[in-house]
Design an enzyme around this catalytic site. Structure first.
Site, PDB file in Angstrom:
ATOM      1  N   ARG A 125     -11.728  39.859 -62.072  1.00  0.00           N
ATOM      2  CA  ARG A 125     -10.574  39.585 -62.938  1.00  0.00           C
ATOM      3  C   ARG A 125     -10.976  38.490 -63.912  1.00  0.00           C
ATOM      4  O   ARG A 125     -11.187  37.333 -63.511  1.00  0.00           O
ATOM      5  CB  ARG A 125      -9.328  39.172 -62.150  1.00  0.00           C
ATOM      6  CG  ARG A 125      -8.162  38.929 -63.131  1.00  0.00           C
ATOM      7  CD  ARG A 125      -6.789  38.955 -62.514  1.00  0.00           C
ATOM      8  NE  ARG A 125      -6.405  37.715 -61.873  1.00  0.00           N
ATOM      9  CZ  ARG A 125      -5.137  37.388 -61.625  1.00  0.00           C
ATOM     10  NH1 ARG A 125      -4.150  38.216 -61.955  1.00  0.00           N
ATOM     11  NH2 ARG A 125      -4.859  36.256 -61.019  1.00  0.00           N
ATOM     12  N   ILE A 296      -3.191  38.155 -51.201  1.00  0.00           N
ATOM     13  CA  ILE A 296      -3.817  36.855 -51.489  1.00  0.00           C
ATOM     14  C   ILE A 296      -4.461  36.203 -50.268  1.00  0.00           C
ATOM     15  O   ILE A 296      -5.208  35.241 -50.414  1.00  0.00           O
ATOM     16  CB  ILE A 296      -2.802  35.864 -52.127  1.00  0.00           C
ATOM     17  CG1 ILE A 296      -1.502  35.821 -51.331  1.00  0.00           C
ATOM     18  CG2 ILE A 296      -2.563  36.230 -53.585  1.00  0.00           C
ATOM     19  CD1 ILE A 296      -0.520  34.767 -51.818  1.00  0.00           C
ATOM     20  N   ASP A 344      10.145  73.886 -51.325  1.00  0.00           N
ATOM     21  CA  ASP A 344       9.742  74.545 -52.570  1.00  0.00           C
ATOM     22  C   ASP A 344       8.589  73.759 -53.182  1.00  0.00           C
ATOM     23  O   ASP A 344       8.016  72.874 -52.530  1.00  0.00           O
ATOM     24  CB  ASP A 344      10.929  74.686 -53.530  1.00  0.00           C
ATOM     25  CG  ASP A 344      11.609  73.353 -53.751  1.00  0.00           C
ATOM     26  OD1 ASP A 344      11.044  72.324 -53.329  1.00  0.00           O
ATOM     27  OD2 ASP A 344      12.696  73.323 -54.350  1.00  0.00           O
TER      28      ASP A 344
HETATM   29  N1  COA Z   1     -10.279  35.304 -49.803  1.00  0.00           N
HETATM   30  C1  COA Z   1     -11.215  35.118 -48.843  1.00  0.00           C
HETATM   31  N2  COA Z   1     -11.008  34.365 -47.757  1.00  0.00           N
HETATM   32  C2  COA Z   1      -9.810  33.776 -47.644  1.00  0.00           C
HETATM   33  C3  COA Z   1      -8.811  33.913 -48.621  1.00  0.00           C
HETATM   34  C4  COA Z   1      -9.083  34.715 -49.730  1.00  0.00           C
HETATM   35  N3  COA Z   1      -8.176  34.919 -50.695  1.00  0.00           N
HETATM   36  N4  COA Z   1      -7.716  33.208 -48.240  1.00  0.00           N
HETATM   37  C5  COA Z   1      -8.046  32.630 -47.087  1.00  0.00           C
HETATM   38  N5  COA Z   1      -9.293  32.952 -46.710  1.00  0.00           N
HETATM   39  C6  COA Z   1     -10.013  32.521 -45.512  1.00  0.00           C
HETATM   40  C7  COA Z   1     -10.167  31.024 -45.505  1.00  0.00           C
HETATM   41  O1  COA Z   1     -11.356  30.637 -46.161  1.00  0.00           O
HETATM   42  C8  COA Z   1     -10.182  30.721 -44.032  1.00  0.00           C
HETATM   43  O2  COA Z   1     -11.435  30.981 -43.480  1.00  0.00           O
HETATM   44  P1  COA Z   1     -12.212  29.814 -42.671  1.00  0.00           P
HETATM   45  O3  COA Z   1     -11.257  29.382 -41.598  1.00  0.00           O
HETATM   46  O4  COA Z   1     -13.429  30.500 -42.145  1.00  0.00           O
HETATM   47  O5  COA Z   1     -12.492  28.777 -43.671  1.00  0.00           O
HETATM   48  C9  COA Z   1      -9.253  31.765 -43.452  1.00  0.00           C
HETATM   49  O6  COA Z   1      -9.211  32.832 -44.383  1.00  0.00           O
HETATM   50  C10 COA Z   1      -7.855  31.241 -43.209  1.00  0.00           C
HETATM   51  O7  COA Z   1      -7.372  30.711 -44.420  1.00  0.00           O
HETATM   52  P2  COA Z   1      -6.216  29.610 -44.459  1.00  0.00           P
HETATM   53  O8  COA Z   1      -6.749  28.310 -43.912  1.00  0.00           O
HETATM   54  O9  COA Z   1      -5.010  30.168 -43.791  1.00  0.00           O
HETATM   55  O10 COA Z   1      -5.907  29.508 -45.973  1.00  0.00           O
HETATM   56  P3  COA Z   1      -6.596  28.565 -47.064  1.00  0.00           P
HETATM   57  O11 COA Z   1      -5.873  27.251 -47.054  1.00  0.00           O
HETATM   58  O12 COA Z   1      -8.077  28.520 -46.907  1.00  0.00           O
HETATM   59  O13 COA Z   1      -6.248  29.344 -48.393  1.00  0.00           O
HETATM   60  C11 COA Z   1      -4.924  30.142 -50.187  1.00  0.00           C
HETATM   61  C12 COA Z   1      -4.909  29.615 -48.767  1.00  0.00           C
HETATM   62  C13 COA Z   1      -3.545  30.610 -50.589  1.00  0.00           C
HETATM   63  C14 COA Z   1      -5.407  29.029 -51.116  1.00  0.00           C
HETATM   64  C15 COA Z   1      -5.941  31.327 -50.235  1.00  0.00           C
HETATM   65  O14 COA Z   1      -5.449  32.327 -49.391  1.00  0.00           O
HETATM   66  C16 COA Z   1      -6.227  31.850 -51.625  1.00  0.00           C
HETATM   67  O15 COA Z   1      -6.987  31.245 -52.364  1.00  0.00           O
HETATM   68  N6  COA Z   1      -5.667  33.014 -51.995  1.00  0.00           N
HETATM   69  C17 COA Z   1      -5.902  33.636 -53.283  1.00  0.00           C
HETATM   70  C18 COA Z   1      -5.180  32.881 -54.384  1.00  0.00           C
HETATM   71  C19 COA Z   1      -5.395  33.509 -55.740  1.00  0.00           C
HETATM   72  O16 COA Z   1      -6.497  33.872 -56.101  1.00  0.00           O
HETATM   73  N7  COA Z   1      -4.307  33.655 -56.520  1.00  0.00           N
HETATM   74  C20 COA Z   1      -4.357  34.270 -57.793  1.00  0.00           C
HETATM   75  C21 COA Z   1      -3.808  35.666 -57.784  1.00  0.00           C
HETATM   76  S1  COA Z   1      -2.107  35.753 -57.379  1.00  0.00           S
HETATM   77 MG    MG Z   2      -0.447  36.768 -63.516  1.00  0.00          MG
END
Ligand code: COA
Ligand code: MG
Length: 364
Positions: A125, A296, A344
Site C-alpha cells: 500500500r 489489522i 431458478d
Molecule cells: N502484523 C503483523 N504482526 C502483528 C500485527 C500486524 N498488523 N499486529 C500485531 N502483530 C503481532 C505483534 O508483533 C505481536 O507479536 P510479538 O508478541 O511476537 O511481538 C503479536 O502480534 C500481538 O500483538 P499485540 O501486542 O496484541 O499488538 P501490538 O501492540 O504489537 O500492535 C497494533 C497493535 C494495532 C499497533 C498492530 O496490530 C498494528 O500495527 N496493526 C496494523 C495497523 C495499521 O497498519 N493500520 C493502517 C491500516 S487501517
Molecule cells: Mg484510509
C-alpha cells in the site's frame, strides 16, 4: 486543477479523448499485453496460479483477509509467512508515521528480497497521490531507489492505491508506475480505495479507466477497498458501532465493484478486542457481497476468514442444488423445488458462486 502540472493536464485530456478508442500515447503506450506478472509468478511455484493464467483473464486471487503490516516494524514484517492471511499488505500509508516513511520503504524492500512467502498475495500500500509521497514509495520499492533493483519475482503481487478521489489520481499513479517498471515485465494487480464523497461519486469513471489500462497490461484492476474511517471523516459522519451511517456507501461500493466483476473488500473493525462485534460485521459484509475484509491484528484473522468462507452446510446445499438443476435441465423441466424452495437461474448462480469461492481459497 490545483497542483496539477501542464503535463498531467494534457495527459488527462488525451486520456479522455482516447478513452474507449485507441491507447493514449503518454502512458498507455503498450499496445499489446505483455507476459504479465501472474504467469511469471506461476513459474515460481506459488500455489494459486497455473502456467496458463494471465492477469488479463484473471486467476482468482483470494483476499478474504487483507491484513496491514506496518512497514516501519521489521518484527511484524517478519511474521508475514505465518500470519495465515490471504493477502498481507506492506503498509506505507496511514499505519506509518510521517517521520518513519523512509524506514518503512527500506524495511519493505528488504522484506521483499529476503522473505520466503508462499500462497500469500503480497501487496504494497503506497501513499496516496494527493499526499505527494506516492512517487517516492514507488521509486524506492519498485524502481531503483534504495540501491539495487528487485527482480520481477520479488516485487509486490498487488499494489493498493488509497484515496483515489478522481480519474486524475489514477492517471498520475499509472504514469509513475510505468516509469518505475524499468522495462521489466511487471504487471501487478491493482486495488483502489474509495475513501471520500468524491471518490464514491467518481468510482465508476476511475474503474472504467483502470479497466482500459488493464487491457494494455499496465496492471490488472482486481478490487476496491472501502476506506470507511476516512470516508466518515470526509462526509462529517459520526462513527457508530452498527455503522448505519455508512449503509449507502458500503452498499454502493460493492454494487459498482461487482458491476466491473472485481473484488470488494469491506471496512476495518478497529476494536481488536471485540471478536463478537467483528464476527457480526464480517458476516454482514459477506452477506452484502463483499469478498473479504481489512484486518489489522492477528487476533482478527480466524473470525474474518470464517465469515468469508462458505460453511460445509452451504457447500452441500450448493452442490446438491446444482446436481438437481442439471438433472431437471436434462429432463427438459425448468424451475423445480429443492428443499422446499423454488429454484431458478438466479439461485443456480448463487450456488455456483459458493462453489467458486471454495475452489479458489487456499486449503489450510
Ligand atoms: N502484523 C503483523 N504482526 C502483528 C500485527 C500486524 N498488523 N499486529 C500485531 N502483530 C503481532 C505483534 O508483533 C505481536 O507479536 P510479538 O508478541 O511476537 O511481538 C503479536 O502480534 C500481538 O500483538 P499485540 O501486542 O496484541 O499488538 P501490538 O501492540 O504489537 O500492535 C497494533 C497493535 C494495532 C499497533 C498492530 O496490530 C498494528 O500495527 N496493526 C496494523 C495497523 C495499521 O497498519 N493500520 C493502517 C491500516 S487501517
Ligand atoms: Mg484510509
Amino acid at each position: 486543477m490545483k497542483g496539477m502540472s501542464v503535463r498531467y493536464f494534457s495527459h488527462l485530456l488525451q486520456s479522455v479523448q482516447h478513452f474507449g478508442k485507441s491507447p493514449c500515447s503518454l502512458c498507455r503506450h503498450v499496445t499489446s499485453p505483455k507476459p504479465c506478472w501472474a504467469s511469471l509468478f506461476a513459474v515460481n511455484n506459488h500455489g494459486f496460479f497455473t502456467k496458463t493464467d494471465h492477469a488479463q483473464d484473471g486467476p482468482f486471487v483470494p483476499r478474504r483477509t487483507l491484513m496491514y503490516v506496518p512497514g516501519h516494524d521489521p518484527r511484524k514484517l517478519g511474521k508475514i509467512p505465518n500470519l495465515g492471511v490471504d493477502c498481507a499488505v506492506l503498509e506505507c500509508e496511514d499505519g506509518v508515521a510521517l517521520n518513519k516513511k523512509e524506514d518503512a520503504r527500506k524495511n519493505i524492500k528488504e522484506a521483499l528480497s529476503s522473505l520466503q512467502i508462499d500462497n500469500i498475495d503480497v501487496a504494497l500500500r503506497v501513499n496516496s497521490v494527493s499526499s505527494g509521497m506516492m512517487e517516492d514509495d514507488l521509486t524506492a520499492i519498485i524502481g531503483q531507489g534504495l540501491g539495487s533493483t528487485l527482480g520481477v519475482e520479488q516485487l509486490p503481487h498487488t499494489i493498493l492505491l488509497p484515496k483515489v478521489d478522481s480519474v486524475e489520481d489514477l492517471i498520475i499513479f499509472t504514469d509513475r508506475l510505468q516509469a518505475v517498471k524499468l522495462g521489466r515485465d511487471y504487471c501487478p494487480y491493482l486495488i483502489t480505495y474509495v475513501e471520500s464523497a468524491q471518490g464514491l461519486m467518481n468510482m465508476k469513471d476511475v474503474l472504467h479507466h483502470a479497466t482500459e489500462y488493464s487491457k494494455d497490461g499496465v496492471y490488472k484492476i482486481d478490487g476496491v477497498v472501502f476506506g470507511s474511517d476516512d470516508f466518515c471523516a470526509d462526509i462529517g459522519a459520526e462513527r457508530t458501532l452498527d455503522a448505519k451511517e455508512l449503509t449507502y456507501a458500503r452498499q454502493k461500493i460493492v454494487m459498482v465493484a461487482k458491476a466491473f466483476r472485481i473484488q470488494a473488500i469491506d471496512m476495518v473493525y478497529v476494536d481488536i478486542h471485540d471478536k463478537e462485534g467483528l464476527r457480526v460485521q464480517s458476516e454482514e459484509g459477506a452477506r452484502k457481497g463483499y469478498t473479504g475484509k481489512q484486518v489489522i491484528h492477528p487476533g482478527q484473522v480466524a473470525v474474518v476468514e470464517a465469515a468469508f468462507t462458505p460453511s460445509p452446510a452451504r457447500v452441500e446445499w450448493a452442490t446438491e442444488l446444482i446436481q438437481g438443476f442439471d438433472e431437471h435441465q436434462a429432463s427438459g423441466k425448468g424451475a423445480f423445488t429443492f428443499r422446499g424452495q423454488m429454484i431458478d437461474m438466479p439461485l443456480l448462480r448463487q450456488a455456483k458462486n459458493v462453489l467458486q469461492i471454495v475452489k479458489n481459497v487456499h486449503p489450510r
